[in-house]
Design a protein around this motif. Structure first.
Motif, PDB file in Angstrom:
ATOM      1  N   GLN A 162      -3.240  -3.236   2.784  1.00  0.00           N
ATOM      2  CA  GLN A 162      -2.588  -2.804   2.131  1.00  0.00           C
ATOM      3  C   GLN A 162      -2.543  -1.215   2.126  1.00  0.00           C
ATOM      4  O   GLN A 162      -2.205  -0.023   2.077  1.00  0.00           O
ATOM      5  CB  GLN A 162      -2.403  -2.743   0.865  1.00  0.00           C
ATOM      6  N   LYS A 163      -3.734  -1.405   1.601  1.00  0.00           N
ATOM      7  CA  LYS A 163      -4.699   0.667   1.785  1.00  0.00           C
ATOM      8  C   LYS A 163      -4.673   0.899   3.407  1.00  0.00           C
ATOM      9  O   LYS A 163      -4.303   2.549   3.783  1.00  0.00           O
ATOM     10  CB  LYS A 163      -5.997   0.845   1.496  1.00  0.00           C
ATOM     11  N   LYS A 164      -5.209   0.025   3.787  1.00  0.00           N
ATOM     12  CA  LYS A 164      -5.678   0.109   5.656  1.00  0.00           C
ATOM     13  C   LYS A 164      -3.673   0.688   6.026  1.00  0.00           C
ATOM     14  O   LYS A 164      -3.530   1.356   6.974  1.00  0.00           O
ATOM     15  CB  LYS A 164      -5.986  -0.668   6.272  1.00  0.00           C
ATOM     16  N   ARG A 165      -2.644  -0.275   6.158  1.00  0.00           N
ATOM     17  CA  ARG A 165      -1.788   0.278   6.348  1.00  0.00           C
ATOM     18  C   ARG A 165      -0.587   1.435   6.506  1.00  0.00           C
ATOM     19  O   ARG A 165      -0.455   1.890   6.868  1.00  0.00           O
ATOM     20  CB  ARG A 165      -0.935  -1.425   6.027  1.00  0.00           C
ATOM     21  N   LEU A 166      -1.017   2.158   4.403  1.00  0.00           N
ATOM     22  CA  LEU A 166      -0.597   2.644   4.443  1.00  0.00           C
ATOM     23  C   LEU A 166      -1.038   4.420   4.816  1.00  0.00           C
ATOM     24  O   LEU A 166      -0.473   4.918   5.297  1.00  0.00           O
ATOM     25  CB  LEU A 166      -0.780   3.206   2.372  1.00  0.00           C
ATOM     26  N   ASN A 167      -2.406   4.003   5.720  1.00  0.00           N
ATOM     27  CA  ASN A 167      -2.998   5.362   5.464  1.00  0.00           C
ATOM     28  C   ASN A 167      -2.838   4.781   7.368  1.00  0.00           C
ATOM     29  O   ASN A 167      -2.772   6.977   7.782  1.00  0.00           O
ATOM     30  CB  ASN A 167      -4.925   4.470   5.728  1.00  0.00           C
ATOM     31  N   ALA A 168      -2.181   3.590   7.810  1.00  0.00           N
ATOM     32  CA  ALA A 168      -2.070   4.040   8.978  1.00  0.00           C
ATOM     33  C   ALA A 168      -0.898   4.542   9.710  1.00  0.00           C
ATOM     34  O   ALA A 168      -0.580   5.688  10.271  1.00  0.00           O
ATOM     35  CB  ALA A 168      -1.993   2.307   9.684  1.00  0.00           C
ATOM     36  N   THR A 169       0.528   4.118   8.388  1.00  0.00           N
ATOM     37  CA  THR A 169       1.027   4.644   8.641  1.00  0.00           C
ATOM     38  C   THR A 169       1.211   5.656   8.529  1.00  0.00           C
ATOM     39  O   THR A 169       1.792   7.197   9.369  1.00  0.00           O
ATOM     40  CB  THR A 169       2.276   4.039   7.640  1.00  0.00           C
ATOM     41  N   SER A 170       0.922   6.782   7.420  1.00  0.00           N
ATOM     42  CA  SER A 170       0.380   7.592   7.412  1.00  0.00           C
ATOM     43  C   SER A 170      -0.090   9.232   8.754  1.00  0.00           C
ATOM     44  O   SER A 170       0.984   9.543   8.881  1.00  0.00           O
ATOM     45  CB  SER A 170      -0.494   8.061   6.285  1.00  0.00           C
ATOM     46  N   THR A 202       6.289   2.773  17.043  1.00  0.00           N
ATOM     47  CA  THR A 202       6.969   2.111  16.252  1.00  0.00           C
ATOM     48  C   THR A 202       5.996   2.390  15.426  1.00  0.00           C
ATOM     49  O   THR A 202       5.134   3.225  15.807  1.00  0.00           O
ATOM     50  CB  THR A 202       7.029   1.289  17.670  1.00  0.00           C
ATOM     51  N   THR A 203       6.948   2.534  14.155  1.00  0.00           N
ATOM     52  CA  THR A 203       5.945   2.240  12.778  1.00  0.00           C
ATOM     53  C   THR A 203       4.649   1.130  13.174  1.00  0.00           C
ATOM     54  O   THR A 203       5.061  -0.031  13.116  1.00  0.00           O
ATOM     55  CB  THR A 203       6.867   1.988  11.890  1.00  0.00           C
ATOM     56  N   PRO A 204       3.254   1.172  12.682  1.00  0.00           N
ATOM     57  CA  PRO A 204       1.966   0.515  12.886  1.00  0.00           C
ATOM     58  C   PRO A 204       3.129  -0.859  11.875  1.00  0.00           C
ATOM     59  O   PRO A 204       3.374  -0.227  10.694  1.00  0.00           O
ATOM     60  CB  PRO A 204       1.131   1.115  12.342  1.00  0.00           C
ATOM     61  N   THR A 205       2.185  -2.127  12.209  1.00  0.00           N
ATOM     62  CA  THR A 205       2.654  -2.462  10.927  1.00  0.00           C
ATOM     63  C   THR A 205       1.057  -3.696  11.391  1.00  0.00           C
ATOM     64  O   THR A 205       0.222  -3.638  11.653  1.00  0.00           O
ATOM     65  CB  THR A 205       3.669  -3.982  11.530  1.00  0.00           C
TER      66      THR A 205
END
Length: 404
Positions: free
Chosen positions: A114-122, A141-144
């Motif tokens: 989840q943290k990695k996903r949030l960092n990638a999204t940011s 596209t937004t990273p998933t």
């Protein structure tokens, strides 16, 4: 401000930890500790010494041999416990064996993902905004990323490296040097936090008491080897609260601890009043600079220099805040906790690697006080290599592939 005295802390008898010595890490740690010991510079000369004292001092390293911890004692402390009776120890052991460690790791994996996903999204949003500003429109596209859904697939064991060097409680008057674990999967830190929370809520891990005064330094949670046999602390300048608090988790492997220096005298050539029993402190600025930016290459195979740590007399020496981070114990603690397993080191260069790519095999409850091992006690020579070891009273495997 409360005027109530701080309750007497119960005697500390055990600690929860992750041992760091196994077949893969042992030869690396032996080699690294030998190289570290050989690199220690001599103690700096003091202007007020006599000629006899000066000649005596020139033969003394900045860090005495007694302060360097035996390889068999290296571990990551998760917390300390007071289990003075057999009943209390049995309760802790039953709780220890009842924990679903595999489930905790799956939660840690989800947290890391989840943290990695949030960092990638940011990062994506930042890049997208920049692209919009530059090109007049956004694209992409937004990273998933899929998060762990269940425990059907056994989790891989922790594989970490032990890197860099930090000082406590202060860089210019250090008593402890420690390395930090680096986990490329970012699972170890949340796993340890969750595990520590379980023990705290069950009433087995001790908390620290916080002083209310904002002008005095905050006491920090010390590793068990620092708490063992240390002299009584001076009375606090301000009345502390009666409510303990849980400090941020600081995963670290103690390499140097001056509590073990016999006599622990600060002055050379004499035993001045109050010297016996006081902590031996040393200026760690040059040592930290050497080991925090040790290599020239990204693969960390080519050292910048060989031999002993060089003294730095440049003007940059005075800028300790920028070179070595915060000077306050609490600030140092929080900075390292936020770094979460050494990620902060990437901004400082290429730190020294004590041991790389080895597994953390087990979780243990150990007794306080490392025991010296008889070098002739086994035919394999392992006792001589380890030197000392903390007695293990309970152990569980962290290879969940075997469990499942």
């Amino acid at each position: 401000m409360s005027n109530q005295p701080r309750p007497k802390r119960p005697p500390l008898t055990h600690f929860l930890c992750l041992p760091l010595v196994n077949d893969i890490s042992l030869p690396q740690l032996e080699s690294s500790l030998a190289a570290f010991k050989a690199s220690i510079p001599p103690s700096p000369a003091k202007a007020d010494l006599t000629e006899v004292q000066r000649r005596y001092q020139q033969q003394r390293p900045l860090i005495p041999d007694d302060a360097i911890r035996p390889v068999g004692t290296l571990h990551l402390t998760l917390g300390v416990m007071s289990l003075p009776t057999s009943q209390r120890l049995d309760e802790a052991l039953r709780f220890f064996h009842s924990l679903d460690l595999a489930a905790l790791l799956r939660k840690a994996e989800a947290s890391a993902a989840q943290k990695k996903r949030l960092n990638a999204t940011s990062t994506w949003e930042t890049n997208s905004t920049q692209t919009t500003n530059d090109a007049g429109g956004a694209f992409g596209t937004t990273p998933t990323e899929e998060l762990p859904q269940d425990g059907s697939t056994p989790s891989e064991p922790f594989t970490i490296s032990l890197e860099s060097l930090h000082a406590l409680p202060r860089v210019r008057s250090a008593t402890i040097l420690h390395a930090v674990p680096v986990d490329p999967t970012s699972r170890l830190y949340p796993f340890c936090e969750m595990l520590r929370k379980e023990f705290v809520e069950a009433g087995f891990l001790q908390k620290d008491y916080k002083r209310e005064s904002k002008t005095t330094r905050q006491p920090r949670e010390q590793p068990p080897e620092q708490q063992q046999d240390q002299p009584p602390a001076s009375p606090p300048q301000q009345p502390p609260t009666t409510e303990p608090e849980l400090r941020p988790l600081l995963l670290h492997a103690t390499v140097v601890n001056t509590i073990y220096i016999r006599g622990r005298q600060r002055n050379l050539g004499g035993r001045g009043k109050g010297d016996r029993g006081s902590p031996y402190t040393f200026d760690a600025r040059d040592i930290l600079s050497h080991y925090r930016n040790f290599y020239l290459d990204d693969d960390r195979t080519v050292p910048r220099s060989s031999g002993t740590v060089a003294r730095d007399e440049s003007s940059a020496r005075s800028n300790d805040e920028n070179r070595h981070g915060p000077e306050s114990p609490l600030e140092e603690e929080n900075a390292l906790a936020r770094a979460e397993l050494g990620s902060e080191e990437k901004r400082q260069g290429y730190p020294f690697v004590w041991a790389r790519d080895f597994r953390i095999d087990s979780l243990c409850i150990c007794k306080m006080g490392a025991k010296k091992l008889d070098p002739e006690g086994n035919t394999s020579g392992m006792n001589a290599r380890l030197g000392e070891k903390y007695p293990v009273v309970a152990e569980r495997s962290l290879d969940f592939r075997e469990i499942d």
